[in-house]
Design a protein around this motif. Structure first.
Motif, PDB file in Angstrom:
ATOM      1  N   ALA A   1       0.714  -1.118  -0.068  1.00 57.05           N
ATOM      2  CA  ALA A   1       0.040   0.016   0.299  1.00 57.05           C
ATOM      3  C   ALA A   1       0.736   1.254   0.124  1.00 57.05           C
ATOM      4  O   ALA A   1       0.394   2.151  -0.739  1.00 57.05           O
ATOM      5  N   LEU A   2       1.999   1.379   0.676  1.00 59.16           N
ATOM      6  CA  LEU A   2       2.915   2.515   0.883  1.00 59.16           C
ATOM      7  C   LEU A   2       3.518   2.600  -0.306  1.00 59.16           C
ATOM      8  O   LEU A   2       3.597   3.854  -0.964  1.00 59.16           O
ATOM      9  N   PHE A   3       3.762   1.583  -1.220  1.00 55.67           N
ATOM     10  CA  PHE A   3       4.535   1.484  -2.194  1.00 55.67           C
ATOM     11  C   PHE A   3       3.659   2.351  -3.465  1.00 55.67           C
ATOM     12  O   PHE A   3       3.943   3.021  -4.129  1.00 55.67           O
ATOM     13  N   VAL A   4       2.313   1.790  -3.502  1.00 59.19           N
ATOM     14  CA  VAL A   4       1.377   2.490  -4.456  1.00 59.19           C
ATOM     15  C   VAL A   4       1.365   3.890  -3.864  1.00 59.19           C
ATOM     16  O   VAL A   4       1.286   4.702  -5.106  1.00 59.19           O
ATOM     17  N   LEU A   5       1.285   4.294  -2.816  1.00 57.54           N
ATOM     18  CA  LEU A   5       1.205   5.696  -2.332  1.00 57.54           C
ATOM     19  C   LEU A   5       2.352   6.555  -3.098  1.00 57.54           C
ATOM     20  O   LEU A   5       2.041   7.828  -3.424  1.00 57.54           O
ATOM     21  N   ILE A   6       3.413   5.911  -3.014  1.00 59.70           N
ATOM     22  CA  ILE A   6       4.719   6.745  -3.525  1.00 59.70           C
ATOM     23  C   ILE A   6       4.575   6.832  -5.117  1.00 59.70           C
ATOM     24  O   ILE A   6       4.948   7.824  -5.806  1.00 59.70           O
ATOM     25  N   VAL A   7       3.943   5.582  -5.803  1.00 61.63           N
ATOM     26  CA  VAL A   7       3.940   5.651  -7.347  1.00 61.63           C
ATOM     27  C   VAL A   7       2.793   6.401  -7.812  1.00 61.63           C
ATOM     28  O   VAL A   7       2.564   6.911  -9.017  1.00 61.63           O
ATOM     29  N   LEU A   8       1.762   6.594  -6.954  1.00 55.87           N
ATOM     30  CA  LEU A   8       0.387   7.016  -7.321  1.00 55.87           C
ATOM     31  C   LEU A   8       0.580   8.350  -8.151  1.00 55.87           C
ATOM     32  O   LEU A   8      -0.172   8.445  -9.264  1.00 55.87           O
ATOM     33  N   PRO A   9       1.309   9.450  -7.742  1.00 56.72           N
ATOM     34  CA  PRO A   9       1.472  10.808  -8.556  1.00 56.72           C
ATOM     35  C   PRO A   9       1.719  10.368  -9.919  1.00 56.72           C
ATOM     36  O   PRO A   9       1.290  11.098 -10.776  1.00 56.72           O
ATOM     37  N   PHE A  10       2.630   9.375 -10.406  1.00 51.38           N
ATOM     38  CA  PHE A  10       2.597   9.227 -11.845  1.00 51.38           C
ATOM     39  C   PHE A  10       1.401   8.809 -12.606  1.00 51.38           C
ATOM     40  O   PHE A  10       1.407   8.953 -13.931  1.00 51.38           O
ATOM     41  N   TRP A  11       0.189   8.555 -12.036  1.00 55.46           N
ATOM     42  CA  TRP A  11      -0.949   8.193 -12.591  1.00 55.46           C
ATOM     43  C   TRP A  11      -1.604   9.373 -13.137  1.00 55.46           C
ATOM     44  O   TRP A  11      -2.314   9.422 -14.069  1.00 55.46           O
ATOM     45  N   THR A  12      -1.289  10.733 -12.551  1.00 50.09           N
ATOM     46  CA  THR A  12      -1.659  12.127 -13.110  1.00 50.09           C
ATOM     47  C   THR A  12      -0.383  12.505 -14.086  1.00 50.09           C
ATOM     48  O   THR A  12       0.707  12.493 -13.813  1.00 50.09           O
ATOM     49  N   SER A  13      -0.867  13.325 -15.121  1.00 49.70           N
ATOM     50  CA  SER A  13       0.116  13.869 -15.856  1.00 49.70           C
ATOM     51  C   SER A  13       1.097  14.888 -15.032  1.00 49.70           C
ATOM     52  O   SER A  13       0.467  15.716 -14.320  1.00 49.70           O
ATOM     53  N   PHE A  14       2.395  14.706 -15.315  1.00 47.99           N
ATOM     54  CA  PHE A  14       3.211  15.612 -14.693  1.00 47.99           C
ATOM     55  C   PHE A  14       2.823  17.023 -14.932  1.00 47.99           C
ATOM     56  O   PHE A  14       3.056  17.793 -13.921  1.00 47.99           O
ATOM     57  N   LEU A  15       2.574  17.390 -16.041  1.00 47.25           N
ATOM     58  CA  LEU A  15       2.433  18.861 -16.336  1.00 47.25           C
ATOM     59  C   LEU A  15       1.192  19.332 -15.453  1.00 47.25           C
ATOM     60  O   LEU A  15       1.258  20.482 -15.095  1.00 47.25           O
ATOM     61  N   ILE A  16       0.302  18.400 -15.263  1.00 48.54           N
ATOM     62  CA  ILE A  16      -1.072  19.000 -14.577  1.00 48.54           C
ATOM     63  C   ILE A  16      -0.760  19.015 -13.275  1.00 48.54           C
ATOM     64  O   ILE A  16      -1.296  20.078 -12.461  1.00 48.54           O
ATOM     65  N   ARG A  17       0.289  18.215 -12.479  1.00 53.56           N
ATOM     66  CA  ARG A  17       0.565  18.170 -11.261  1.00 53.56           C
ATOM     67  C   ARG A  17       1.321  19.849 -11.036  1.00 53.56           C
ATOM     68  O   ARG A  17       1.116  20.449  -9.782  1.00 53.56           O
ATOM     69  N   ILE A  18       2.214  20.009 -12.158  1.00 58.70           N
ATOM     70  CA  ILE A  18       2.816  21.286 -11.940  1.00 58.70           C
ATOM     71  C   ILE A  18       1.872  22.312 -11.976  1.00 58.70           C
ATOM     72  O   ILE A  18       2.057  23.488 -11.051  1.00 58.70           O
ATOM     73  N   TYR A  19       1.136  22.435 -12.787  1.00 61.94           N
ATOM     74  CA  TYR A  19       0.064  23.463 -12.953  1.00 61.94           C
ATOM     75  C   TYR A  19      -0.856  23.450 -11.517  1.00 61.94           C
ATOM     76  O   TYR A  19      -1.188  24.472 -10.876  1.00 61.94           O
ATOM     77  N   ALA A  20      -1.081  22.520 -10.862  1.00 62.29           N
ATOM     78  CA  ALA A  20      -1.649  22.502  -9.567  1.00 62.29           C
ATOM     79  C   ALA A  20      -0.867  23.124  -8.780  1.00 62.29           C
ATOM     80  O   ALA A  20      -1.528  23.903  -7.539  1.00 62.29           O
ATOM     81  N   TRP A  21       0.255  22.993  -8.834  1.00 59.72           N
ATOM     82  CA  TRP A  21       1.200  23.935  -7.618  1.00 59.72           C
ATOM     83  C   TRP A  21       1.083  25.240  -7.959  1.00 59.72           C
ATOM     84  O   TRP A  21       1.055  25.993  -7.020  1.00 59.72           O
ATOM     85  N   ILE A  22       0.836  25.696  -9.323  1.00 56.72           N
ATOM     86  CA  ILE A  22       0.826  27.163  -9.339  1.00 56.72           C
ATOM     87  C   ILE A  22      -0.365  27.538  -8.774  1.00 56.72           C
ATOM     88  O   ILE A  22      -0.516  28.668  -7.888  1.00 56.72           O
ATOM     89  N   ASN A  23      -1.385  26.651  -8.663  1.00 61.26           N
ATOM     90  CA  ASN A  23      -2.748  26.898  -7.865  1.00 61.26           C
ATOM     91  C   ASN A  23      -2.230  26.859  -6.191  1.00 61.26           C
ATOM     92  O   ASN A  23      -3.170  28.042  -5.793  1.00 61.26           O
ATOM     93  N   ILE A  24      -1.818  26.228  -5.907  1.00 57.98           N
ATOM     94  CA  ILE A  24      -1.349  26.293  -4.440  1.00 57.98           C
ATOM     95  C   ILE A  24      -0.627  27.545  -4.135  1.00 57.98           C
ATOM     96  O   ILE A  24      -0.563  28.129  -2.894  1.00 57.98           O
ATOM     97  N   LEU A  25       0.472  27.798  -5.014  1.00 57.82           N
ATOM     98  CA  LEU A  25       1.467  28.684  -4.496  1.00 57.82           C
ATOM     99  C   LEU A  25       1.167  30.228  -4.773  1.00 57.82           C
ATOM    100  O   LEU A  25       1.647  31.273  -4.441  1.00 57.82           O
ATOM    101  N   GLN A  26      -0.187  30.344  -5.742  1.00 54.15           N
ATOM    102  CA  GLN A  26      -0.340  31.906  -6.237  1.00 54.15           C
ATOM    103  C   GLN A  26      -0.878  32.628  -5.038  1.00 54.15           C
ATOM    104  O   GLN A  26      -1.022  32.124  -3.956  1.00 54.15           O
ATOM    105  N   ARG A  27      -0.915  33.938  -5.226  1.00 57.08           N
ATOM    106  CA  ARG A  27      -1.370  34.838  -3.901  1.00 57.08           C
ATOM    107  C   ARG A  27      -2.315  34.576  -3.168  1.00 57.08           C
ATOM    108  O   ARG A  27      -2.496  34.387  -1.921  1.00 57.08           O
ATOM    109  N   GLU A  28      -3.504  34.184  -3.896  1.00 53.87           N
ATOM    110  CA  GLU A  28      -4.936  33.753  -3.279  1.00 53.87           C
ATOM    111  C   GLU A  28      -4.960  32.122  -3.141  1.00 53.87           C
ATOM    112  O   GLU A  28      -5.963  31.588  -3.120  1.00 53.87           O
ATOM    113  N   GLY A  29      -3.698  31.418  -3.194  1.00 52.87           N
ATOM    114  CA  GLY A  29      -3.637  29.965  -3.445  1.00 52.87           C
ATOM    115  C   GLY A  29      -3.994  29.433  -1.884  1.00 52.87           C
ATOM    116  O   GLY A  29      -3.763  30.170  -0.976  1.00 52.87           O
ATOM    117  N   LEU A  30      -3.899  27.902  -1.887  1.00 50.99           N
ATOM    118  CA  LEU A  30      -4.332  27.262  -0.751  1.00 50.99           C
ATOM    119  C   LEU A  30      -3.113  27.503   0.233  1.00 50.99           C
ATOM    120  O   LEU A  30      -3.657  27.792   1.567  1.00 50.99           O
TER     121      LEU A  30
END
Lengths: 310, 365
Positions: A127-156
């Motif tokens: 289960a832990l192994f799957v948790l580590i690999v899980l992010p690979f199931w989403t596109s790398f680019l989308i995950r970086i865009y998600a970080w833009i969302n988190i890090l922007q001025r009004e972000g999370l």
């Protein structure tokens, strides 16, 4: 006594074995060495308003003599440019700095994670192994865009910091070195954790018991036994992170600001904005040379270990 | 018995288990066990796998903590002492040699933890390597050694700190039969020479009988019987021990008469004269007779009559299976002191079995 001649089947099998052995070399020759030689050749050429955008070009139809004529036009001008313009030097140094710092942070975070995984009960490990690999199931680019969302001025992140009253004014995260570092550490963590986990998981737990039995407290056994035995995994994880981070383009481009220009971005600009293929190729060849050094060092240590130790 | 050294079990114990219990998720691995081990003794814990013998050893080493009960070493309760502070060393079944250290540094590891001066460490390591016939191997890494050499390095490493008790967890499980026998005798010599107390865990009864002064036979987390190898073999106090150690014929019956010289038992195989016992007429009992204690003779006579139904030839011994006229099949072992062609007993021959009453034990449990 004479050595009996090998039978037909034996010779066939030997041929099969040789084919299998040569297949990876053929692969490397075709898809690594040949492209590299092409890049090397372009790096020695000059830009031109032409198709392709450089001179000279090899024309095999015109015979070997024209080939030699073309080679006489080669020059190291592009490399001279790399050395003279501090823009390139700064990009290289910035890349080295980012890659080194990120690799160090990755090791500091990745080791405890991998250690915890390896020491978790057998039923939890998949289960832990799957948790580590899980992010690979989403596109790398989308995950970086998600970080833009988190890090922007009004972000999370800022919302959380304000809600917890840690800050009064929302700090700027995006377009900073910190954002690049967060993005890189987040993206590359699996590449550090997995080789470390593979090494630590294989380690015989009775070695730690033996250390304790011989009078060594747990914290000391970590330095004397666990860490030395984890060295192959540490080296593999560091290389697996350091090398691609050095050439990273997407993360600094999306999360970084104008002050973080890594060599991948410089390369992109030369190639696509300036259409200067020869300089872009020269940048690539130097980057490759930079990467070959740590890999060669690693290979040396591997060879030494397999000769003298494990 | 092993080394011929007499051990007085009543002497002040070096190690004492007092009502020690340990269970894993509700299943008792060791169940209210008490045991004394005497200074200078070679003690073997013997039992089938899963009987709790390894758990007991690991509690002595400090890797497991007892749920209840106390473990005393030299009269001091060590239950709460961490393994790295116990004057006890263990040789692991897997040897657990540090793969990144060479032989000399493996052996020196324990001494370095004590913070001894370098010269003393070097001297003691060299002395130990010499004792283990490992001179010249100090610079080798464990993976460059043979199985037997690795085993000796593991032994050297666990002995170099001069532990009060040396714990051996299945130390010879990974060796082949010939090397195992040599090593057994080497262990006995070593213990005598160093005068240390050894506790060995093994599932191999031959090994336990060979090396140990005393053995404790364990099953389901409890000690079934403790005694010298001869006592355990000749005087088992239960059917389980008689059956676990060596080969035995167990015949169920009822006591007809019991006197100070002998017990007479009625069984399906016939009336059996057995050793004296604390039983009364009418008791249900089992008579245990070792196959080699039965004498087999062709033809009729006093004793149990029967027919040979199978013969197994083992070289040094022959095993006969004899169906007694009453029904039960008994195993008989005969040493092959004469040549095969001169042996008078063949398949399907009528035979008579006799024995000395003292070698037939009456067991009540």
């Amino acid at each position: 006594m004479s050595v009996p001649a090998p039978s037909v089947q034996q010779r066939k099998r030997n041929l099969g074995q040789r084919l299998v052995l040569w297949a990876p070399y053929a692969w490397l020759l075709l898809f690594f060495l040949v492209p590299f030689l092409i890049v090397l050749k372009i790096s020695l050429s000059q830009t031109a308003i032409a198709q392709p955008p450089y001179l000279p070009t090899f024309d095999l139809a015109a015979g070997f003599s024209s080939l030699f004529d073309a080679m006489r036009e080669f020059s190291f001008e592009n490399y001279a440019l790399l050395a003279s313009d501090t823009l390139y030097l700064h990009s290289y140094l910035k890349s080295l700095e980012v890659a080194a710092l990120a690799t160090a942070i990755l090791l500091l975070i990745g080791f405890p994670v991998a250690y915890g995984m390896a020491r978790a009960s057998r039923s939890w490990q998949p289960a832990l192994f799957v948790l580590i690999v899980l992010p690979f199931w989403t596109s790398f680019l989308i995950r970086i865009y998600a970080w833009i969302n988190i890090l922007q001025r009004e972000g999370l992140l800022n919302q959380a910091l304000l809600a917890l009253r840690i800050v009064d004014e929302p700090p700027v995260w995006l377009a900073t070195d910190t954002a690049v570092m967060i993005g890189i550490v987040y993206s590359y963590l699996p590449f550090m954790v997995l080789p470390l986990y593979a090494t630590l998981e294989r380690m015989d737990e009775s070695l730690l018991e033996a250390a304790a039995d011989l009078g060594c407290p747990r914290w000391k056994a970590f330095w004397l036994v666990t860490l030395p035995l984890a060295m192959p995994g540490i080296a593999a994880g560091m290389l697996l992170c350091f090398i691609p981070i050095l050439g990273e383009f997407v993360i600094p481009d999306l999360l970084g600001g104008s002050e973080t220009i890594m060599i991948g971005q410089t390369l992109w600009t030369e190639f696509f904005a300036n259409k200067d293929w020869p300089v872009a190729s020269a940048v690539t060849v130097v980057l490759l040379a930079l990467l070959v050094i740590p890999i060669a060092l690693y290979q040396c240590s591997q060879l030494r270990d397999s000769a003298g130790g494990r | 018995m092993g080394t011929g050294v007499q051990i007085d079990p009543a002497a002040r114990p070096l190690v004492r288990f007092e009502g020690v219990s340990k269970s894993y998720s509700g299943v008792a691995a060791v169940d209210a066990l008490s045991l004394d081990i005497v200074e200078g003794e070679f003690f073997a814990l013997l039992g089938p796998s899963g009987c709790g013998k390894t758990t007991l050893l690991r509690m002595l080493a400090g890797f497991e903590t007892p749920d209840t009960g106390r473990i005393l070493l030299d009269g001091q309760d060590i239950s709460a002492v961490p393994p790295y502070r116990r004057p006890v060393n263990m040789m692991f079944q897997s040897y657990a040699l540090f793969p990144h250290l060479n032989v000399a540094r493996n052996v020196a590891f324990g001494l370095q933890q004590e913070g001894l001066p370098r010269a003393e460490i070097d001297a003691r390591v060299q002395e130990m390597l010499a004792l283990m016939r490992l001179q010249g191997y100090g610079d080798r890494k464990p993976h460059q050694l043979s199985g037997g050499q690795r085993q000796r390095v593991a032994l050297a490493r666990s002995l170099v700190k001069r532990p009060r008790v040396l714990l051996l967890d299945e130390p010879m499980a990974a060796l082949d039969k010939k090397l195992r026998q040599e090593t057994q005798f080497e262990l006995m010599r070593l213990r005598e020479r160093l005068g240390l107390t050894f506790v060995i865990v093994t599932h191999d009864q031959e090994e336990a009988m060979t090396v140990a002064h005393r053995l404790g036979v364990m099953n389901h987390g409890a000690l079934i019987q403790v005694g010298t190898p001869a006592e355990i073999y000749e005087q088992p106090d239960s059917r389980w021990v008689a059956d676990f150690i060596g080969d035995v014929n167990l015949i169920e019956g009822q006591v007809m008469s019991s006197s100070t010289d002998a017990t007479l038992v009625a069984s399906a195989a016939g009336d059996i004269r057995a050793a004296a016992s604390r039983t009364s007429p009418g008791d249900n009992v089992w008579v245990a007779i070792r196959p080699e204690k039965l004498h087999i003779a062709a033809g009729g006579g006093d004793g149990l009559a029967g027919e040979v139904i199978a013969i197994g030839y083992l070289g040094d011994l022959s095993h006969y299976q004899v169906r007694t006229d009453g029904g039960p099949v008994l195993k008989v072992a005969v040493a092959n002191v004469t040549r095969l062609s001169e042996r008078p007993i063949g398949l399907h021959q009528r035979v008579t079995l006799t024995w000395a009453a003292a070698s037939a034990l009456v067991l009540t449990r």
